[in-house]
Motif scaffolding. Structure first.
Motif, PDB file in Angstrom:
ATOM      1  N   ASP A   1      76.390  53.708  65.425  1.00 55.70           N
ATOM      2  CA  ASP A   1      77.588  53.926  64.613  1.00 55.70           C
ATOM      3  C   ASP A   1      78.250  52.601  64.248  1.00 55.70           C
ATOM      4  O   ASP A   1      78.945  52.505  63.233  1.00 55.70           O
ATOM      5  CB  ASP A   1      78.607  54.765  65.404  1.00 55.70           C
ATOM      6  CG  ASP A   1      78.044  56.106  65.829  1.00 55.70           C
ATOM      7  OD1 ASP A   1      77.635  56.876  64.946  1.00 55.70           O
ATOM      8  OD2 ASP A   1      77.999  56.366  67.051  1.00 55.70           O
ATOM      9  N   LEU A   2      78.025  51.594  65.073  1.00 54.60           N
ATOM     10  CA  LEU A   2      78.680  50.295  64.918  1.00 54.60           C
ATOM     11  C   LEU A   2      77.738  49.229  65.459  1.00 54.60           C
ATOM     12  O   LEU A   2      77.171  49.394  66.544  1.00 54.60           O
ATOM     13  CB  LEU A   2      79.997  50.285  65.698  1.00 54.60           C
ATOM     14  CG  LEU A   2      80.827  49.015  65.722  1.00 54.60           C
ATOM     15  CD1 LEU A   2      81.425  48.754  64.352  1.00 54.60           C
ATOM     16  CD2 LEU A   2      81.942  49.134  66.750  1.00 54.60           C
TER      17      LEU A   2
ATOM     18  N   ALA B   1      69.759  52.154  57.450  1.00 50.45           N
ATOM     19  CA  ALA B   1      70.722  52.239  58.547  1.00 50.45           C
ATOM     20  C   ALA B   1      71.344  53.629  58.617  1.00 50.45           C
ATOM     21  O   ALA B   1      71.314  54.402  57.650  1.00 50.45           O
ATOM     22  CB  ALA B   1      71.816  51.186  58.359  1.00 50.45           C
ATOM     23  N   LYS B   2      71.934  53.928  59.752  1.00 50.05           N
ATOM     24  CA  LYS B   2      72.608  55.213  59.938  1.00 50.05           C
ATOM     25  C   LYS B   2      73.741  55.340  58.915  1.00 50.05           C
ATOM     26  O   LYS B   2      74.579  54.446  58.808  1.00 50.05           O
ATOM     27  CB  LYS B   2      73.174  55.300  61.353  1.00 50.05           C
ATOM     28  CG  LYS B   2      73.823  56.628  61.685  1.00 50.05           C
ATOM     29  CD  LYS B   2      74.253  56.660  63.143  1.00 50.05           C
ATOM     30  CE  LYS B   2      74.855  58.001  63.515  1.00 50.05           C
ATOM     31  NZ  LYS B   2      75.225  58.060  64.955  1.00 50.05           N
ATOM     32  N   PRO B   3      73.789  56.408  58.136  1.00 50.25           N
ATOM     33  CA  PRO B   3      74.883  56.573  57.167  1.00 50.25           C
ATOM     34  C   PRO B   3      76.245  56.529  57.869  1.00 50.25           C
ATOM     35  O   PRO B   3      76.434  57.141  58.924  1.00 50.25           O
ATOM     36  CB  PRO B   3      74.611  57.949  56.568  1.00 50.25           C
ATOM     37  CG  PRO B   3      73.146  58.158  56.757  1.00 50.25           C
ATOM     38  CD  PRO B   3      72.813  57.499  58.056  1.00 50.25           C
ATOM     39  N   GLY B   4      77.169  55.756  57.300  1.00 48.49           N
ATOM     40  CA  GLY B   4      78.494  55.651  57.891  1.00 48.49           C
ATOM     41  C   GLY B   4      78.612  54.578  58.965  1.00 48.49           C
ATOM     42  O   GLY B   4      79.653  54.472  59.617  1.00 48.49           O
ATOM     43  N   MET B   5      77.559  53.769  59.134  1.00 48.04           N
ATOM     44  CA  MET B   5      77.609  52.695  60.126  1.00 48.04           C
ATOM     45  C   MET B   5      78.626  51.633  59.718  1.00 48.04           C
ATOM     46  O   MET B   5      78.867  51.396  58.533  1.00 48.04           O
ATOM     47  CB  MET B   5      76.230  52.048  60.263  1.00 48.04           C
ATOM     48  CG  MET B   5      76.124  51.006  61.369  1.00 48.04           C
ATOM     49  SD  MET B   5      74.606  50.019  61.230  1.00 48.04           S
ATOM     50  CE  MET B   5      75.017  48.934  59.848  1.00 48.04           C
ATOM     51  N   GLN B   6      79.235  50.993  60.707  1.00 46.52           N
ATOM     52  CA  GLN B   6      80.116  49.854  60.485  1.00 46.52           C
ATOM     53  C   GLN B   6      79.466  48.600  61.058  1.00 46.52           C
ATOM     54  O   GLN B   6      78.745  48.651  62.055  1.00 46.52           O
ATOM     55  CB  GLN B   6      81.479  50.086  61.134  1.00 46.52           C
ATOM     56  CG  GLN B   6      82.250  51.251  60.523  1.00 46.52           C
ATOM     57  CD  GLN B   6      83.560  51.515  61.237  1.00 46.52           C
ATOM     58  OE1 GLN B   6      83.728  51.172  62.403  1.00 46.52           O
ATOM     59  NE2 GLN B   6      84.498  52.142  60.540  1.00 46.52           N
TER      60      GLN B   6
ATOM     61  N   SER C   1      78.038  51.836  47.661  1.00 45.40           N
ATOM     62  CA  SER C   1      77.290  53.090  47.621  1.00 45.40           C
ATOM     63  C   SER C   1      77.836  54.109  48.607  1.00 45.40           C
ATOM     64  O   SER C   1      77.520  55.306  48.517  1.00 45.40           O
ATOM     65  CB  SER C   1      75.811  52.822  47.934  1.00 45.40           C
ATOM     66  OG  SER C   1      75.632  52.518  49.312  1.00 45.40           O
ATOM     67  N   GLY C   2      78.637  53.636  49.579  1.00 43.23           N
ATOM     68  CA  GLY C   2      79.169  54.516  50.600  1.00 43.23           C
ATOM     69  C   GLY C   2      78.266  54.647  51.816  1.00 43.23           C
ATOM     70  O   GLY C   2      78.626  55.299  52.802  1.00 43.23           O
ATOM     71  N   HIS C   3      77.088  54.030  51.764  1.00 44.01           N
ATOM     72  CA  HIS C   3      76.165  54.134  52.897  1.00 44.01           C
ATOM     73  C   HIS C   3      76.709  53.377  54.115  1.00 44.01           C
ATOM     74  O   HIS C   3      76.543  53.822  55.252  1.00 44.01           O
ATOM     75  CB  HIS C   3      74.795  53.591  52.505  1.00 44.01           C
ATOM     76  CG  HIS C   3      73.714  53.919  53.477  1.00 44.01           C
ATOM     77  ND1 HIS C   3      73.157  55.176  53.589  1.00 44.01           N
ATOM     78  CD2 HIS C   3      73.089  53.165  54.418  1.00 44.01           C
ATOM     79  CE1 HIS C   3      72.235  55.178  54.534  1.00 44.01           C
ATOM     80  NE2 HIS C   3      72.177  53.964  55.064  1.00 44.01           N
TER      81      HIS C   3
END
Length: 345
Positions: free
Chosen positions: A221-222, A245-250, A271-273
């Motif tokens: 996630d991060l 990468a995992k969608p929504g990763m920081q 892109s929001g990915h």
């Protein structure tokens, strides 16, 4: 009378070894050097000298106390034939051509153990600030729009998250130790060298080794970027592995700007990915690279899901004082003909 004084001062200067301090430093740093009988020329501005200014001051210097804004390449070494030592008040010496320095007989030292804790603290600060949308929250209060609690600006925390560390050196392990108190679901790391069991036992933090960086990005996630910059880590974070990468990763970068492709990061944010990007370091700072950009990618600066600090990893007063003192002590060892503690070439 004044001519005799001038001649006497010139004679004393000729007998002294000349040291150039390229950035504004603590008074204690100058005292360490001058009390050893060294002739010290110092930059008293907060702004770095231009390359021409540095060369004009250092062309007859025997030693340089260098900082992050400096770059040592063939041009500098050619212009400074008397140079014997570059004592770096920093940890990452990738802006210094240490092989060429060794070839020219110029020793290079760094201070690897003094920046770890403040840099790790800043990494966690950036992660919390990015996830909790602190940049936007601060703006709401300052703008006068805040009239009381509202169901808005929901973000993400560290508790229960799967967190990745890219680069499990001293800084990466220090970040992991500080994350432990937030109770993440899992800590993973990617590094060409697996941590020895004794290392993980001593830190009281369990990190699982990912197969590679791509797998780390897919699982987390991060992700904290804590690796040094070298040919194998240049643009290690790029469009190809960000797309997987995992969608929504920081992503948090506290190592070197050029470990990521800032254009690819901006694309992934748009892109929001990628859900967010925080950084204390930027590509344009990596002076040794000929093709570095001149500035930060503009889309990163304007994107709402970014959070930045101006290379403050070690910017704790006590830490900076200790770092400068350690670099100055290397210069004293050089003057005395003693062995360096932290030579890197």
């Amino acid at each position: 009378m004044w001519l005799r004084r001038l001649a006497s001062a010139a004679a004393r200067s000729m007998q002294q070894k000349k040291v150039v301090v390229t950035s504004q430093a603590f008074d204690e740093t100058y005292k360490v050097l001058t009390s050893a009988g060294l002739h010290v020329v110092k930059n008293q501005r907060t702004e770095p000298w231009s390359r021409d200014e540095l060369i004009s001051h250092a062309c007859d210097a025997h030693a340089i106390l260098a900082f992050m804004t400096d770059c040592c390449d063939r041009t500098l070494l050619d212009a400074c034939p008397n140079l014997e030592l570059i004592a770096c008040a920093l940890k990452g010496f990738d802006n210094f051509d240490i092989d060429l320095c060794a070839e020219r007989g110029v020793a290079v030292t760094a201070v690897p153990d003094l920046l770890t804790v403040p840099t790790a603290e800043l990494a966690v600060l950036l992660a919390l600030g990015l996830g909790r949308r602190i940049r936007e929250a601060d703006h709401v209060v300052r703008s006068g729009a805040f009239k009381g609690w509202m169901p808005t600006l929901y973000g993400s925390g560290l508790a229960g998250a799967v967190i990745g560390i890219y680069g499990a050196g001293a800084v990466g392990r220090a970040v992991a130790e500080r994350l432990k108190g937030f109770v993440p679901a899992r800590l993973l790391y990617a590094d060409p060298i697996a941590l020895h069991e004794s290392t993980t036992n001593n830190s009281n933090v369990t990190m699982d080794l990912a197969n590679n960086l791509d797998d780390l990005l897919k699982a987390c996630d991060l992700v904290f970027i804590c690796t040094p910059l070298n040919p194998s880590t240049y643009h290690a974070i790029n469009s190809e592995n960000l797309s997987g990468a995992k969608p929504g990763m920081q992503l948090i970068n506290i190592s070197r700007g050029s470990c990521v492709d800032e254009v690819a990061v901006a694309d992934a944010l748009e892109s929001g990915h990628l859900a967010g990007y925080a950084a204390d370091v930027f590509e344009f700072e990596d002076w040794i690279l000929n093709d570095k950009p001149d500035s930060i990618e503009a889309r990163l600066l304007s994107h709402p899901k970014t959070l930045f600090s101006p290379h403050l990893g070690s910017a704790v007063t006590s830490a900076r004082r200790d770092i400068e003192h350690a670099a100055a002590e290397e210069i004293i060892r050089w003057k005395k003909g003693e062995q360096f503690l932290y030579r890197v070439n």
